[in-house]
Design a protein around this motif. Sequence first.
Motif, PDB file in Angstrom:
ATOM      1  N   LYS A   1      56.056 101.224  -7.437  1.00  0.00           N
ATOM      2  CA  LYS A   1      56.826 100.053  -7.045  1.00  0.00           C
ATOM      3  C   LYS A   1      57.530  99.512  -8.294  1.00  0.00           C
ATOM      4  O   LYS A   1      56.927  99.497  -9.376  1.00  0.00           O
ATOM      5  CB  LYS A   1      55.903  98.963  -6.489  1.00  0.00           C
ATOM      6  CG  LYS A   1      55.091  99.408  -5.267  1.00  0.00           C
ATOM      7  CD  LYS A   1      55.816  99.030  -4.013  1.00  0.00           C
ATOM      8  CE  LYS A   1      55.215  99.652  -2.776  1.00  0.00           C
ATOM      9  NZ  LYS A   1      53.894  99.166  -2.439  1.00  0.00           N
ATOM     10  N   LEU A   2      58.751  99.046  -8.126  1.00  0.00           N
ATOM     11  CA  LEU A   2      59.492  98.548  -9.292  1.00  0.00           C
ATOM     12  C   LEU A   2      58.744  97.408  -9.983  1.00  0.00           C
ATOM     13  O   LEU A   2      58.739  97.293 -11.205  1.00  0.00           O
ATOM     14  CB  LEU A   2      60.878  98.060  -8.862  1.00  0.00           C
ATOM     15  CG  LEU A   2      62.029  99.064  -8.965  1.00  0.00           C
ATOM     16  CD1 LEU A   2      63.314  98.432  -8.479  1.00  0.00           C
ATOM     17  CD2 LEU A   2      62.215  99.556 -10.390  1.00  0.00           C
ATOM     18  N   ARG A   3      58.084  96.590  -9.144  1.00  0.00           N
ATOM     19  CA  ARG A   3      57.385  95.443  -9.737  1.00  0.00           C
ATOM     20  C   ARG A   3      56.230  95.859 -10.629  1.00  0.00           C
ATOM     21  O   ARG A   3      55.826  95.142 -11.531  1.00  0.00           O
ATOM     22  CB  ARG A   3      56.860  94.537  -8.625  1.00  0.00           C
ATOM     23  CG  ARG A   3      57.844  93.478  -8.217  1.00  0.00           C
ATOM     24  CD  ARG A   3      57.168  92.293  -7.623  1.00  0.00           C
ATOM     25  NE  ARG A   3      56.615  92.574  -6.308  1.00  0.00           N
ATOM     26  CZ  ARG A   3      55.848  91.729  -5.657  1.00  0.00           C
ATOM     27  NH1 ARG A   3      55.526  90.573  -6.178  1.00  0.00           N
ATOM     28  NH2 ARG A   3      55.403  92.024  -4.452  1.00  0.00           N
ATOM     29  N   GLU A   4      55.666  97.056 -10.317  1.00  0.00           N
ATOM     30  CA  GLU A   4      54.505  97.520 -11.081  1.00  0.00           C
ATOM     31  C   GLU A   4      54.875  97.936 -12.506  1.00  0.00           C
ATOM     32  O   GLU A   4      54.002  98.156 -13.333  1.00  0.00           O
ATOM     33  CB  GLU A   4      53.837  98.693 -10.356  1.00  0.00           C
ATOM     34  CG  GLU A   4      53.141  98.272  -9.076  1.00  0.00           C
ATOM     35  CD  GLU A   4      52.728  99.467  -8.205  1.00  0.00           C
ATOM     36  OE1 GLU A   4      52.239  99.227  -7.100  1.00  0.00           O
ATOM     37  OE2 GLU A   4      52.921 100.620  -8.640  1.00  0.00           O
ATOM     38  N   LEU A   5      56.177  98.049 -12.765  1.00  0.00           N
ATOM     39  CA  LEU A   5      56.587  98.423 -14.120  1.00  0.00           C
ATOM     40  C   LEU A   5      56.363  97.291 -15.113  1.00  0.00           C
ATOM     41  O   LEU A   5      56.365  97.500 -16.314  1.00  0.00           O
ATOM     42  CB  LEU A   5      58.077  98.811 -14.137  1.00  0.00           C
ATOM     43  CG  LEU A   5      58.453 100.094 -13.413  1.00  0.00           C
ATOM     44  CD1 LEU A   5      59.967 100.237 -13.334  1.00  0.00           C
ATOM     45  CD2 LEU A   5      57.864 101.305 -14.126  1.00  0.00           C
ATOM     46  N   GLY A   6      56.205  96.085 -14.571  1.00  0.00           N
ATOM     47  CA  GLY A   6      55.945  94.950 -15.447  1.00  0.00           C
ATOM     48  C   GLY A   6      57.137  94.531 -16.273  1.00  0.00           C
ATOM     49  O   GLY A   6      56.983  94.100 -17.416  1.00  0.00           O
ATOM     50  N   VAL A   7      58.339  94.679 -15.711  1.00  0.00           N
ATOM     51  CA  VAL A   7      59.530  94.215 -16.435  1.00  0.00           C
ATOM     52  C   VAL A   7      60.185  93.092 -15.633  1.00  0.00           C
ATOM     53  O   VAL A   7      59.894  92.908 -14.450  1.00  0.00           O
ATOM     54  CB  VAL A   7      60.548  95.354 -16.676  1.00  0.00           C
ATOM     55  CG1 VAL A   7      59.953  96.415 -17.565  1.00  0.00           C
ATOM     56  CG2 VAL A   7      61.013  95.953 -15.376  1.00  0.00           C
TER      57      VAL A   7
ATOM     58  N   ALA B   1      59.183  90.329   0.140  1.00  0.00           N
ATOM     59  CA  ALA B   1      58.374  91.513  -0.189  1.00  0.00           C
ATOM     60  C   ALA B   1      58.455  91.851  -1.672  1.00  0.00           C
ATOM     61  O   ALA B   1      57.491  92.358  -2.242  1.00  0.00           O
ATOM     62  CB  ALA B   1      58.834  92.705   0.641  1.00  0.00           C
ATOM     63  N   GLU B   2      59.592  91.545  -2.290  1.00  0.00           N
ATOM     64  CA  GLU B   2      59.749  91.884  -3.700  1.00  0.00           C
ATOM     65  C   GLU B   2      59.237  90.783  -4.631  1.00  0.00           C
ATOM     66  O   GLU B   2      59.426  90.846  -5.842  1.00  0.00           O
ATOM     67  CB  GLU B   2      61.217  92.217  -3.996  1.00  0.00           C
ATOM     68  CG  GLU B   2      61.585  93.566  -3.410  1.00  0.00           C
ATOM     69  CD  GLU B   2      63.014  93.969  -3.658  1.00  0.00           C
ATOM     70  OE1 GLU B   2      63.622  93.449  -4.608  1.00  0.00           O
ATOM     71  OE2 GLU B   2      63.528  94.803  -2.894  1.00  0.00           O
ATOM     72  N   GLY B   3      58.612  89.765  -4.040  1.00  0.00           N
ATOM     73  CA  GLY B   3      57.981  88.748  -4.859  1.00  0.00           C
ATOM     74  C   GLY B   3      58.951  87.778  -5.491  1.00  0.00           C
ATOM     75  O   GLY B   3      58.633  87.112  -6.468  1.00  0.00           O
ATOM     76  N   LEU B   4      60.150  87.670  -4.927  1.00  0.00           N
ATOM     77  CA  LEU B   4      61.134  86.745  -5.475  1.00  0.00           C
ATOM     78  C   LEU B   4      61.127  85.416  -4.715  1.00  0.00           C
ATOM     79  O   LEU B   4      61.502  84.379  -5.246  1.00  0.00           O
ATOM     80  CB  LEU B   4      62.536  87.367  -5.412  1.00  0.00           C
ATOM     81  CG  LEU B   4      62.692  88.685  -6.183  1.00  0.00           C
ATOM     82  CD1 LEU B   4      64.012  89.355  -5.888  1.00  0.00           C
ATOM     83  CD2 LEU B   4      62.550  88.448  -7.685  1.00  0.00           C
ATOM     84  N   VAL B   5      60.706  85.481  -3.450  1.00  0.00           N
ATOM     85  CA  VAL B   5      60.687  84.289  -2.588  1.00  0.00           C
ATOM     86  C   VAL B   5      59.311  84.193  -1.945  1.00  0.00           C
ATOM     87  O   VAL B   5      58.733  85.204  -1.549  1.00  0.00           O
ATOM     88  CB  VAL B   5      61.772  84.408  -1.486  1.00  0.00           C
ATOM     89  CG1 VAL B   5      61.593  83.358  -0.407  1.00  0.00           C
ATOM     90  CG2 VAL B   5      63.165  84.302  -2.092  1.00  0.00           C
TER      91      VAL B   5
ATOM     92  N   CYS C   1      58.463  82.607  -9.437  1.00  0.00           N
ATOM     93  CA  CYS C   1      58.955  82.548 -10.839  1.00  0.00           C
ATOM     94  C   CYS C   1      60.070  83.562 -11.081  1.00  0.00           C
ATOM     95  O   CYS C   1      61.091  83.245 -11.705  1.00  0.00           O
ATOM     96  CB  CYS C   1      57.809  82.809 -11.806  1.00  0.00           C
ATOM     97  SG  CYS C   1      56.627  81.474 -11.794  1.00  0.00           S
ATOM     98  N   ASP C   2      59.876  84.799 -10.574  1.00  0.00           N
ATOM     99  CA  ASP C   2      60.898  85.840 -10.764  1.00  0.00           C
ATOM    100  C   ASP C   2      62.213  85.433 -10.088  1.00  0.00           C
ATOM    101  O   ASP C   2      63.296  85.693 -10.611  1.00  0.00           O
ATOM    102  CB  ASP C   2      60.414  87.174 -10.166  1.00  0.00           C
ATOM    103  CG  ASP C   2      59.754  88.050 -11.221  1.00  0.00           C
ATOM    104  OD1 ASP C   2      59.762  87.650 -12.401  1.00  0.00           O
ATOM    105  OD2 ASP C   2      59.245  89.123 -10.852  1.00  0.00           O
ATOM    106  N   GLY C   3      62.108  84.819  -8.923  1.00  0.00           N
ATOM    107  CA  GLY C   3      63.296  84.361  -8.197  1.00  0.00           C
ATOM    108  C   GLY C   3      64.010  83.269  -8.970  1.00  0.00           C
ATOM    109  O   GLY C   3      65.247  83.264  -9.078  1.00  0.00           O
ATOM    110  N   GLN C   4      63.222  82.346  -9.548  1.00  0.00           N
ATOM    111  CA  GLN C   4      63.825  81.271 -10.353  1.00  0.00           C
ATOM    112  C   GLN C   4      64.553  81.861 -11.560  1.00  0.00           C
ATOM    113  O   GLN C   4      65.652  81.419 -11.912  1.00  0.00           O
ATOM    114  CB  GLN C   4      62.736  80.306 -10.826  1.00  0.00           C
ATOM    115  CG  GLN C   4      62.187  79.423  -9.705  1.00  0.00           C
ATOM    116  CD  GLN C   4      60.995  78.607 -10.170  1.00  0.00           C
ATOM    117  OE1 GLN C   4      60.685  78.553 -11.359  1.00  0.00           O
ATOM    118  NE2 GLN C   4      60.317  77.978  -9.227  1.00  0.00           N
ATOM    119  N   ALA C   5      63.929  82.883 -12.162  1.00  0.00           N
ATOM    120  CA  ALA C   5      64.554  83.506 -13.340  1.00  0.00           C
ATOM    121  C   ALA C   5      65.887  84.151 -12.957  1.00  0.00           C
ATOM    122  O   ALA C   5      66.871  84.050 -13.697  1.00  0.00           O
ATOM    123  CB  ALA C   5      63.609  84.551 -13.932  1.00  0.00           C
TER     124      ALA C   5
END
Lengths: 465, 185
Positions: A331-337, B63-67, B91-95
Motif C-alpha cells: 500500500k502506498l501509505r505503508e511506504l511511510g512518506v 480509504a487513503e487516510g486523508l479524510v 493530518c495527511d489531508g490537512q497537509a
Amino acid sequence: MPNDPDMNFRVRDPVHGFIPFGQQERDVIATWPIQRLRGISQLAFTSLAYPGATHSRFEHALGTMHLAGMIARKVKLPKKERRRIRLAALLHDAGHGPFSHVSEVPMAILTETAGLLPDGMTTKNLHEQVTVELVLRDSELRQAIPARADREWIAQTLDTRNEHPPLLIGRQIVSGAIDADKLDYLMRDSLMAGVRYGIIDVERVVDCCTTWPGREKQLAITHHGIPAVDQVVVARYHMTEQVYRHKTRRITDVMVQRAAIEAGSCGCLDRALKEAFVFRARSRKWRQAFLATDDAWLLHRFLGQPATSAPRKIVERLRARRLPKEVFGCKLRELGVGAEARQRLQREREQQKDLEQRLADLLGTEPHLTFLDIRSRENPLYRSPDVPLEKEIKVIRSDGSDEKLGDCPESLCNTVKVESEASLHVYAPMDSVAPQHERQPYEDVRAKVLDAIREWFGGWSHVAD
Amino acid sequence: MLLTDLILAVIGEHGSGGCRGRTRLQKLVYFLRKPMGVQVIYQPHYYGPYSAEVAGAVQSLVAEGLVNEASGPSSREGPFERILYTYTLECDGQALVAAWQSRMPHEAERLTNVYRELELASQGIDILAVASKIHHIVSRGPVRRDELIARAAGLGWDVDESEKEKAVDFLMRHHLVKEVSEPSC
C-alpha cells in the motif's frame, strides 16, 4: 423476445442462447464499426492466465443489446424507446481501441500531449467519446440509422459527460448501477474464463426491474430482487479480484500501455499508429485511422519496429509469455512518506519514470522492462471503478416505500466492506537477474526495492514526512 | 484543480467541526465545480443532482487516510440523511490542502470566497439541495419560473413554492441563473 414480430433474425450465443434481432439492428451489426469489434478482445491478455478468455467485444455487444431490450420491455417502455435503447446497447463499445480498456491510457496520454484532449475527457470515458463520434459521424452507421434524431438520442445516452440524457432510464439500462452491460460481461467473462464467480440469476434480476415513480422514470428493483442483485454485486467483487485484477492481467496491461507510450515518446511512433491514437473530434481522417485498428493491428505495428526498440522488445515478451514478475508490492501509505509525495508519484508520469530508472539500476534490468504500477481507487464493490454500487440501486418495497440497496437490512451489501487504497507494485524481468532455480528468495529483492524506493522519496525532503 | 483536491479543500473550509452530511458535500461540490474549473458530472438522481464520481472520490479519500468519516444518527426528519456522516481532514489531508493553498494561492482564495458566499446565503443544507435541483433543470435550457415545480416533479423531485422562490433568489444572487422577460405579442 421470441414473440416480437419485428425480430426476424437470430444468432446463437453461448451465454443467452438465441439472440433475436430486427432488420435495422441487422444493418447496424453489418457495419464496420461493429464488425471491427470481432478483433478487439474483451479481456485483453487475460487469456495468458485463463486460456479460454479469448472472446471479443462483438459478442458482448450482442449480449448487451439483448439484455437491454429485456429490461426495457420489463419496465414497459414504448416501442420506439426500446428500439433506441437496444441500438445504444449494441453500439456502446464501438469506440474501444485495441485490447479494449488497455489502449485508453496511451490514447489519452498521446492525445493530451498533442493538446487535443477535449474538456472532460479522461481515460475513464475516452472510449465513450470515440463511440459518440462514430455514432454521429461514421458514414456506414449514418446509413444504418438514417434518422438523425435516433443517432443523437443514442449519442446523448452513451455520452456520460452529458448531464441531461434524453431519457434517464435509457442511460441507466445501458450504463447504470445494474445495467445490461454489467449483467452481460459478468456472465460472459465468467463462462469464457472458466470460472464460476459470475453466475447470476439474470432472469430474476430482469424480472425485478421496475421504475421509481416520477414522470421521468428511473430504474429501480423490487424488494424481491434483493438476493439476485446482491449476487450481481458479489459476482462483480469476485470477478474483479480473480479475473480482471489477476496479477498476470495487470502486468500484461501495463506492458501494452508501456509499449504504446514508449513508441510515442521515443519518436518511433509510426504514422498510422499516431493517426489512430491521437483522438481528433470531427476528423474523418482520424475516424478512418481509428477504425483500422484492432488487437492484431496494434501488435503488428509494434513488431514492425526495429529489433532493439522498446515497444518491440516488450511485445515480443508478451507474445512468448515471458512476463516480468512482481518483485514488490505494498500500500502506498505503508511506504511511510508524506501524502503530497505519494500523490505526485501517483499523478506524474515523469516521477514514475525516474523511479523506474532507479529500480532498473538497482535490479540490473532494462528500464523499459521495469514497470511501476500504481493502482488507485479500485474498490471491486464499486461501479467502474469508483462508484459504490449499493448506493446507486433503489429498492421499492411492496408498500411503495423505497430505500437504497445498501440500507436494506436483508442485503449482503451491508456486510461486505472492502477498502480501496492506492498501492504500488514493481515488476521486473527476473529471468535476466537469475535463472529460476537459482533465484534468490523474493524477500531479499523486496527489501532492496523498498529501501531504494524510500531512498528515492527521501530526495524530496521538502515533501516527505 | 483535481476533484479530490476540491473535496479536500471543501472539507477543510469547514474547520474542526467538519462537513456534516453527504448531501451537503455533494451540493457544495456541485456549486463549486464550475468556479474552480473541476470537470465532474452530475446526473439527476432520486433526490436531486448527484455525482457518483464525488461519492467514489470521497470513499477513496477516506480509504487513503486523508479524510475521516464519522457516522451517527441524524436528528433530521424526512428521507434525507437518516445516518449523518461527518467528514473531517486527517493530518495527511490537512497537509495536502496546505500544500495546495501555498501552490495555488489565488485558487485557494477564490474557493474560500465562493464557499463563504454559499455558506452565508444558504444558512443550512436545504437551500443548497433545492437550489441544485433548480439549477440542474435550468442548465438544460430556458424554463419559465412558473414551470419549475412541474419540471422538478417530472424528475421525481418534490419542490414547493416557497422553496422554489428561495432557491431562485439564491441562484440569481450568485449569478448562477438569470431571469429574462419574455417579449409580449
